[in-house]
Write a protein that holds these residues in place. Sequence first.
Motif, short mmCIF file in Angstrom:
data_model
loop_
_atom_site.label_atom_id
_atom_site.label_comp_id
_atom_site.label_asym_id
_atom_site.label_seq_id
_atom_site.Cartn_x
_atom_site.Cartn_y
_atom_site.Cartn_z
N ASP A 5 27.16 42.52 -10.95
CA ASP A 5 28.49 42.08 -10.25
C ASP A 5 29.25 40.85 -10.80
N ASP A 6 29.07 40.58 -11.85
CA ASP A 6 29.64 39.40 -12.34
C ASP A 6 29.83 39.71 -13.76
N PRO A 7 30.75 39.96 -14.35
CA PRO A 7 30.74 40.45 -15.99
C PRO A 7 30.27 39.33 -17.07
N GLY A 8 30.56 38.15 -16.87
CA GLY A 8 29.75 36.98 -17.46
C GLY A 8 28.15 37.00 -17.46
N GLY A 9 27.92 37.57 -15.94
CA GLY A 9 26.49 37.46 -15.66
C GLY A 9 25.43 38.15 -16.60
N HIS A 10 25.92 39.24 -17.13
CA HIS A 10 24.95 39.96 -18.00
C HIS A 10 24.77 38.97 -19.34
N ARG A 11 25.65 38.30 -19.93
CA ARG A 11 25.34 37.55 -20.91
C ARG A 11 24.44 36.01 -20.63
N ARG A 12 24.94 35.82 -19.44
CA ARG A 12 24.10 34.50 -19.07
C ARG A 12 22.44 34.87 -18.69
N ALA A 13 22.39 36.12 -18.09
CA ALA A 13 21.04 36.40 -17.80
C ALA A 13 20.36 36.84 -19.19
N LYS A 14 20.87 37.43 -19.84
CA LYS A 14 20.23 38.02 -21.04
C LYS A 14 19.75 36.49 -21.92
N ALA A 15 20.70 35.68 -21.99
CA ALA A 15 20.46 34.37 -22.63
C ALA A 15 19.45 33.51 -22.11
N THR A 16 19.22 33.57 -20.55
CA THR A 16 18.47 32.89 -19.99
C THR A 16 17.17 33.41 -20.18
N HIS A 17 16.87 34.78 -20.39
CA HIS A 17 15.74 35.53 -20.73
C HIS A 17 15.20 35.05 -21.98
N ALA A 18 16.27 34.83 -22.93
CA ALA A 18 15.68 34.81 -24.41
C ALA A 18 15.44 33.21 -24.59
N ARG A 19 16.03 32.54 -23.75
CA ARG A 19 15.69 31.18 -23.68
C ARG A 19 14.23 31.06 -23.11
N ALA A 20 13.93 31.56 -22.13
CA ALA A 20 12.66 31.61 -21.42
C ALA A 20 11.59 32.02 -22.34
N ALA A 21 11.87 33.39 -23.24
CA ALA A 21 11.04 33.76 -24.09
C ALA A 21 10.73 32.68 -25.32
N LYS A 22 11.55 31.88 -25.65
CA LYS A 22 11.19 30.85 -26.49
C LYS A 22 10.57 29.68 -25.97
N THR A 23 10.92 29.43 -24.77
CA THR A 23 9.87 28.41 -23.98
C THR A 23 8.56 28.75 -23.91
#
Length: 91
Positions: A5-23
């Motif tokens: 629903d949010d064009p920038g949301g895709h990048r934010r969600a992808k980055a959030t998952h990537a950060r969570a994986a690193k954590t």
Amino acid sequence: MRSTDDPGGHRRAKATHARAAKTHERAAELHEFSANLHEEHAVEMRDFGHPGNVERAQHIADRERELAEKERVLADEQRRKADEEPDPRTG
């Protein structure tokens, strides 16, 4: 709100998952480190003739290794979620 629903949301969600994986991966490393310390402690206690402490230290080391494996599984799940995050530009 879904990231589609949010064009920038895709990048934010992808980055959030990537950060969570690193954590989660870092947490796994710390659990493994703790397991190694407890095993070293078990060896020292055995050398000093404290069998109860040996058993306890080994039990903790085993538990830390289990936690490390669970963290690795969580890291893999987060990486998968990052890879599967839908791109609103491509549908």
